[in-house]
Scaffold this active site. Structure first.
Site, PDB file in Angstrom:
ATOM      1  N   CYS B   6     -70.447  59.615  33.933  1.00  0.00           N
ATOM      2  CA  CYS B   6     -70.036  60.651  32.999  1.00  0.00           C
ATOM      3  C   CYS B   6     -70.114  62.002  33.677  1.00  0.00           C
ATOM      4  O   CYS B   6     -70.492  62.109  34.846  1.00  0.00           O
ATOM      5  CB  CYS B   6     -70.947  60.662  31.776  1.00  0.00           C
ATOM      6  SG  CYS B   6     -71.038  59.079  30.949  1.00  0.00           S
ATOM      7  N   GLY B  33     -64.944  61.117  33.041  1.00  0.00           N
ATOM      8  CA  GLY B  33     -65.051  60.419  31.755  1.00  0.00           C
ATOM      9  C   GLY B  33     -63.945  60.864  30.822  1.00  0.00           C
ATOM     10  O   GLY B  33     -63.842  62.044  30.526  1.00  0.00           O
ATOM     11  N   ASN B 105     -75.949  61.942  32.148  1.00  0.00           N
ATOM     12  CA  ASN B 105     -75.110  61.212  33.084  1.00  0.00           C
ATOM     13  C   ASN B 105     -76.032  60.302  33.853  1.00  0.00           C
ATOM     14  O   ASN B 105     -76.910  60.763  34.570  1.00  0.00           O
ATOM     15  CB  ASN B 105     -74.394  62.172  34.047  1.00  0.00           C
ATOM     16  CG  ASN B 105     -73.651  61.416  35.137  1.00  0.00           C
ATOM     17  OD1 ASN B 105     -73.284  60.263  34.960  1.00  0.00           O
ATOM     18  ND2 ASN B 105     -73.441  62.085  36.258  1.00  0.00           N
ATOM     19  N   GLY B 106     -75.851  58.992  33.672  1.00  0.00           N
ATOM     20  CA  GLY B 106     -76.723  58.070  34.390  1.00  0.00           C
ATOM     21  C   GLY B 106     -76.814  56.762  33.659  1.00  0.00           C
ATOM     22  O   GLY B 106     -75.972  56.423  32.829  1.00  0.00           O
ATOM     23  N   TYR B 251     -65.408  57.787  45.891  1.00  0.00           N
ATOM     24  CA  TYR B 251     -64.411  57.729  44.829  1.00  0.00           C
ATOM     25  C   TYR B 251     -64.652  58.666  43.645  1.00  0.00           C
ATOM     26  O   TYR B 251     -63.715  59.264  43.128  1.00  0.00           O
ATOM     27  CB  TYR B 251     -64.310  56.291  44.309  1.00  0.00           C
ATOM     28  CG  TYR B 251     -63.455  56.137  43.096  1.00  0.00           C
ATOM     29  CD1 TYR B 251     -62.067  56.250  43.195  1.00  0.00           C
ATOM     30  CD2 TYR B 251     -64.013  55.898  41.843  1.00  0.00           C
ATOM     31  CE1 TYR B 251     -61.260  56.119  42.067  1.00  0.00           C
ATOM     32  CE2 TYR B 251     -63.220  55.770  40.717  1.00  0.00           C
ATOM     33  CZ  TYR B 251     -61.843  55.886  40.830  1.00  0.00           C
ATOM     34  OH  TYR B 251     -61.056  55.760  39.729  1.00  0.00           O
ATOM     35  N   ASP B 355     -59.327  53.682  48.896  1.00  0.00           N
ATOM     36  CA  ASP B 355     -60.752  54.005  49.039  1.00  0.00           C
ATOM     37  C   ASP B 355     -61.656  52.798  48.865  1.00  0.00           C
ATOM     38  O   ASP B 355     -62.744  52.741  49.440  1.00  0.00           O
ATOM     39  CB  ASP B 355     -61.146  55.116  48.054  1.00  0.00           C
ATOM     40  CG  ASP B 355     -60.809  54.763  46.619  1.00  0.00           C
ATOM     41  OD1 ASP B 355     -61.573  53.993  46.007  1.00  0.00           O
ATOM     42  OD2 ASP B 355     -59.778  55.231  46.131  1.00  0.00           O
ATOM     43  N   CYS B 442     -78.191  56.106  48.206  1.00  0.00           N
ATOM     44  CA  CYS B 442     -78.238  54.788  47.593  1.00  0.00           C
ATOM     45  C   CYS B 442     -76.919  54.111  47.949  1.00  0.00           C
ATOM     46  O   CYS B 442     -75.846  54.620  47.623  1.00  0.00           O
ATOM     47  CB  CYS B 442     -78.373  54.907  46.072  1.00  0.00           C
ATOM     48  SG  CYS B 442     -78.087  53.340  45.229  1.00  0.00           S
TER      49      CYS B 442
END
Lengths: 468, 468, 468, 468
Positions: B6, B33, B105-106, B251, B355, B442
């Site tokens: 988001c 989003g 956002n998460g 991306y 991508d 990550c």
């Protein structure tokens, strides 16, 4: 509504889902008109239709498409500069519940002959626009007992201007183009493995790729093509010569369309190469204004052997009724449509390429944005000559006094826009990049030389200019 | 709703039109989003809000924006893969009519601690999603008498996973980021000539350019920043280290955003250069899948000194509820989103760059389209490693069994897609292109190594996979 | 917006679904305002609301009602004669995102004191209507540190005119009525078997039957009732006496409501009996104009011992945006709202009963319709005196020059309407039918005697009349 | 959709605004169907139409009406008990874009003959409802070269059941009624002062009063009336006799309509007188359930010389998608549609009159409400016999097992409803009140004696009942 840049699509099919193919065909030429769209379909007994304001993907639902049944279809995407949009203008025009339907891309500088003709015959033409007048004239001859194709041929001399039209009644489809072929119109063929097949027409060949059809040829200027259960026939209604609006190559058409045998993408790329020939510059990078100028930037950058960078990011979520920034936000330097790549631009000498300049205000903002992002030089190259004349045949540019090149010299434009330097591609360069002979084009927006008499509408503009 | 990619935006301003700036700030991160969007505004007395399904430009009207008055604002754009969209999930979450508002956002892989905590304290959490649980925990501490910032700090240990959140009550704004900084969150400053000024937060720095603000720095992992009438303060809630999701570079983020000090556009261009190092090919042209892969294609083409061509035209008018082609149309070869430049491609050996590959079906269609357009060779290069693991921290990829690289070897993928050859950029190559140390990322979608324990949600997926 | 006839509803409950009860309470008083409606709900932390244009059943969805959570609620139905409806006027007024909410039924002839008070204290009152000004004055005192009830008491002297208002903040509800009690306001109690209970307020007692509550008593003129977690308290803000607008009995209120201890239905039936005393006629049948005049017709018919017949059928499907007949259809004698029973009326002498005559044009049409259906005599009886004066305190009648009884004698009115005879109930007769002492009423619409000074608004009308 | 109680309207006019008159004509019979509505108009060249879900006043805008141009029009209001409404069923049926349009009021118990006929001739009838099958059969004969009237006559033997239909093509209008005349259909004439004139048809004569037309006569059972430019002609397609559904008098028709020469209002009033003959009671007042039972209550009250009181107030603002009370509110005794006059009812012995009982649950609630309001006795009188049989020909009552009188004795019904006593009008009494011979009626809902064979649909119900 003086000008109309629109897209039309038509199909006569056997065993094909005509309304769905019309939907996708119009979807492919959405860029030609986003004000409204409509599809009319005939099934041998009558004509059904669906129209609405907005984009193809907004106007039609699965239910609408499913209910439009038949073997003939025409559709149109409407372009309009009018602030107050009017549902009434959305095409196809439907005359008398189902007598005929007409879709038009073009613009008639004079409709006096049509008005006199219809008024004398007692047809009520109050509030009729150009397209409705044309449709009524054809309808008049049908009521006189003529077949659709003969009615179109009979009404044709009354049409003065630029027009590519598709007309259908309950069992036949007719395509006609004006004698100069100012607006494009192409013909294709569609076949599937189970024997279904059909003939298709579109303002641009990109519709054919989208629906899986093959491009056959352009409809010729002054030609009428009839498609009905007996097949296709062509009648040349008038001697004619190509005078395609060269702006189709510069801006209007989609890059994957083909006009006069030339790929629009390749023509635009070659216009960048021509720019390099006329104005090779020693810079660090070449930046296109997305999306139209990207091929020209590729051509230019390759020719001068410098990197092309997509250093202006376009926000593609802009919507018709966009909330405007107020004065405070303007002062903050709000950048809604294009934002720069600060990291890439800082300390660089750049060439900025766009396809044309109309009012100049947007160009001014973009140049300002690049300097603000740290560019040390911003050379502004335009892949076409200065636009000095409004168009009366279907390109809806603002009237002449709003065209910056109509009232300012190139030096003044450079000053206004704030660029380090400014160069327009010459007309010769542009024509060379098309790969087509100059005689094939209408270049009126650059030269003011129209292939036919502008008549009453020229006066309207003169009157406008007199006030300034 | 397990995954959430988001965009969040927040502002604390003096003399600024906070709701309008939030509108433009969210507009700039629309790509994060498109399911729904909301803005909440506080004026010192309470909180008003407006939410709706769809794009920023569709959800808000001039009337909505004018009526949201105040000096603090937060907003969110919701991303969702759910077919059945649900208005309930649109953020910001509003707790108790105006006690606080939260935008998130998460993604929390485990919410057990939160659920136990709230249930034991008598809070009804039926049907609550992750974000609502977080908001309720903060609200609990506020009702216990804590100030907003202390309530956030007290609730923070209950949050397990990836989160970048903005919380406000009637007179203060708090920004917090999880201790690994998996999802981005940046901070900026805005000043205008008349003395109005403010602090802004956004998921991406591109929001700052759009509204005329300056990017200051990222919110650090584990850091809480408080903004109220006393100014700004920072509290480090937890020792932490950067583990930014590397897919933001690949991306998610807009090319004109900056992450970990690196321009996304430049990183993508360098990933193309890395591809050229790993897999230089002798071809006639390089074609990107628009738009994300364009910088990588520029980088690759320049490195191998071959032309990059925009030979796939993207139709940008696709709408949420797009009418799908039926089987007959599929057989005709309908191409809705991408059409090829037949003239440019015919007889050419091409490199196609994208991508990433998720399911593989779209890639298969594009490769097929290029061959159909006459390409003699189609070499498919991917500017990131194979995506083998679903993401539990905010990127909403399909569960693992749908990921083609989770179940097929590269050779099998090449076969499935039908490319002449296939090459994925190595993880080392991708990291090199970022210009940042590998320890900062990550990379779980490629390696399956999550910076924290996946807990119950890993089991859900295992169970899913067991059924296949 | 000079006049406002509206309906308000309020509730303070424990264990009750406050928003749903507000929905049904407003649904019961829909007849008092159909322009728009809103509900605001407080939960101890803040205030949420939902508003919209149209009927109660159109504005609220199950989702809206479910999302309005709390234990206090107020709502309003807006009445407006304005052709161009304005969303801005829909109540409750919400001051500062959640500081307080206010719902108002009434009309302030003078707002100068309020405007001066607020302007001197720096409150921006541009475009504020009466209700917003009242809300801002209360809000001012709250920001000065007063509790809601003290703030209402402090602002009360600034309110000049007719008002029945409900105000709430996040944890208390206050009801106040002006010192003459011109607009009604009643109080009730609700209890269910599981111990949930609450206090309710409504413009009319019919709301209480609808939601299963018991009517307790009217809020007294000049009284303020406070409801919060400590229970209910009453404070008499001003010495006062009842001056209820008698038009509530004549037309405004629903027949199953009770005002000043009297059933509206019974009062109307008795007005028919009074008419029979004043004007007994030898006719064949008595016909009411549905629906308001039905009780009066029952009373009259029984008193003269003649049959009452429902000989005018009302089409109840009329909608706000009704398509109007053009001139041709008017000539055809289109009857949209009321059609006669030809078979019943033909050759009969009839008494037609209506509650009042305003402009006279509708009455003229009805009388014409009855003659057209074959009536030999049409005697027109009105169950109230001639309406000669516009109302400045909440009944929104057209300004005086449009009132037929303001400019024409009874003989002239009879002539205009075309009735065989015309008789208005005397004021004494009307008051006798109410069963209440004359001193309890405001009868200004008949007599021009207002219980308080009209001030600036009287001048507006005088000015209007001067132009005619 | 087995049952259809609908309203149809048709017009053939010269110089008349056919679409606007259709709008008002349908508005007058809105009570016969509120699910959806449509109008189709022919102009000599084809057929245009507009349809939608909802009320007449909601579906058509001024723009819609203005765009429907022509001299012939038909329309329909759709009734449906289906919870999930389906746009597809909204009439008129349009066959092949403009070949013909058909509007139907009725119900075919068997469509096997139609299905076999069409399937054998290769017509695709997937998902076709009764009305679409009829339209396709007529269309088949038109395609065979027959004129519209001959095609209708040819298809007529395939129609089995109750039907009153209006069919038009581009230049003629045909009205047909089944040989028993189960559903009504009337004919009228319209003339204005300027010479415009036309023929109109409607399900009920109340349409004629509304549009200023004169009622001529009913269309006879088995009769076809053709209207075209040559005038009107009648053809008796089949020998027949009247078997009008007696429920049209009891409940369906508007009181100001006339059927079989009798005023519906007068018949209902006489049914009250018959009730008084069969069951004179010593009570204090007579209360009708509004609105249908008002005339019967007037008749009964006058016959027993007791007062009739409108002691149940109906809230007329109920909307299709009404928010339902939850269980808590039900316990509170929420009364949404009908509220009692407590003051009038308290301590009184009352007669309650309704037109019929279907399921019994609503009756139970009303009786309970009256006792709750203080009535000491509630005698429940029904102005028609017990409804024991579902209707297969156009009245859409629930299937038999839901009819309380199909499974319970009168004593059990009295018990269930909780009334002091219960009396149904005898069939003889009802017929006497109509003033028409018993042989003229279909009384199947009371007696189970259908004028024609129910065929396959009877079995469906038997099967349903077998499950209970």
């Amino acid at each position: 509504m003086k000008g109309e840049k629109c897209g039309v699509f038509g199909i006569f099919g056997e065993g094909l889902d005509v309304s769905r193919l019309s939907f996708y065909g119009l979807f492919a030429i959405q860029h030609r008109g986003q004000e409204g769209t409509g599809i009319a379909v005939a099934d041998g007994y009558g004509i059904a239709h669906h129209k609405g304001q907005g984009l193809v993907t907004q106007v039609y639902s699965e239910e609408n498409i499913s209910q439009l049944k038949g073997h003939i279809g025409i559709g149109q995407n409407l372009y309009s500069t009018c602030k107050v949009s009017n549902r009434k203008h959305i095409q196809p025009v439907i005359v008398k519940n189902g007598l005929l339907a007409l879709a038009h891309n073009g613009n008639l500088p004079s409709t006096k002959a049509l008005q006199v003709f219809l008024t004398e015959r007692g047809v009520d033409i109050a509030d009729h626009n150009d397209s409705e007048l044309m449709a009524e004239a054809i309808a008049y001859y049908i009521r006189q007992g003529k077949k659709l194709q003969d009615a179109v041929a009979a009404a044709y001399p009354l049409f003065t201007g630029a027009f590519s039209i598709l007309v259908m009644n309950k069992n036949s489809l007719v395509a006609v183009r004006d004698s100069f072929g100012i607006r494009p119109l192409a013909m294709g063929r569609i076949n599937n493995s189970s024997g279904a097949h059909g003939v298709v027409f579109s303002s641009e060949t990109c519709s054919f790729h989208t629906i899986g059809a093959q491009f056959l040829r352009e409809v010729n200027p002054g030609e009428m093509i009839i498609v009905d259960e007996d097949g296709e026939r062509s009648i040349q209604l008038e001697r004619s010569k190509n005078k395609l609006d060269i702006f189709e190559f510069v801006y209007f058409s989609r890059p994957d369309s083909v006009l006069l045998g030339q790929s629009v993408y390749e023509v635009r790329k070659r216009s960048g190469e021509e720019l390099a020939r006329e104005c090779p510059l020693d810079v660090d990078m070449v930046i296109p204004v997305p999306d139209t100028a990207v091929p020209a930037a590729i051509g230019y950058a390759r020719a001068i052997n410098k990197p092309m960078e997509m250093a202006l990011t376009k926000n593609r979520y802009i919507h018709r009724t966009f909330i405007q920034p107020d004065q405070h936000l303007r002062e903050l330097g709000v950048k809604l449509k294009l934002t720069p790549l600060y990291e890439a631009i800082k300390g660089k000498r750049v060439v900025l390429i766009d396809d044309s300049i109309v009012r100049g205000t947007t160009s001014q903002q973009i140049v300002h944005t690049l300097f603000e992002a740290g560019a040390t030089e911003v050379h502004f190259l335009i892949s076409s000559p200065p636009v000095k004349f409004p168009d009366f045949y279907g390109i809806d540019t603002p009237v002449q006094r709003d065209l910056i090149a109509a009232t300012k010299s190139e030096a003044q434009i450079k000053e206004f826009i704030g660029a380090t330097s400014l160069h327009y591609l010459s007309l010769e360069g542009l024509i060379r990049s098309t790969g087509v002979d100059a005689s094939q084009f209408c270049t009126a927006c650059f030269t003011g030389e129209y292939p036919l008499d502008i008549q009453e509408r020229a006066q309207e503009v003169c009157f406008d200019l007199a006030k300034t």
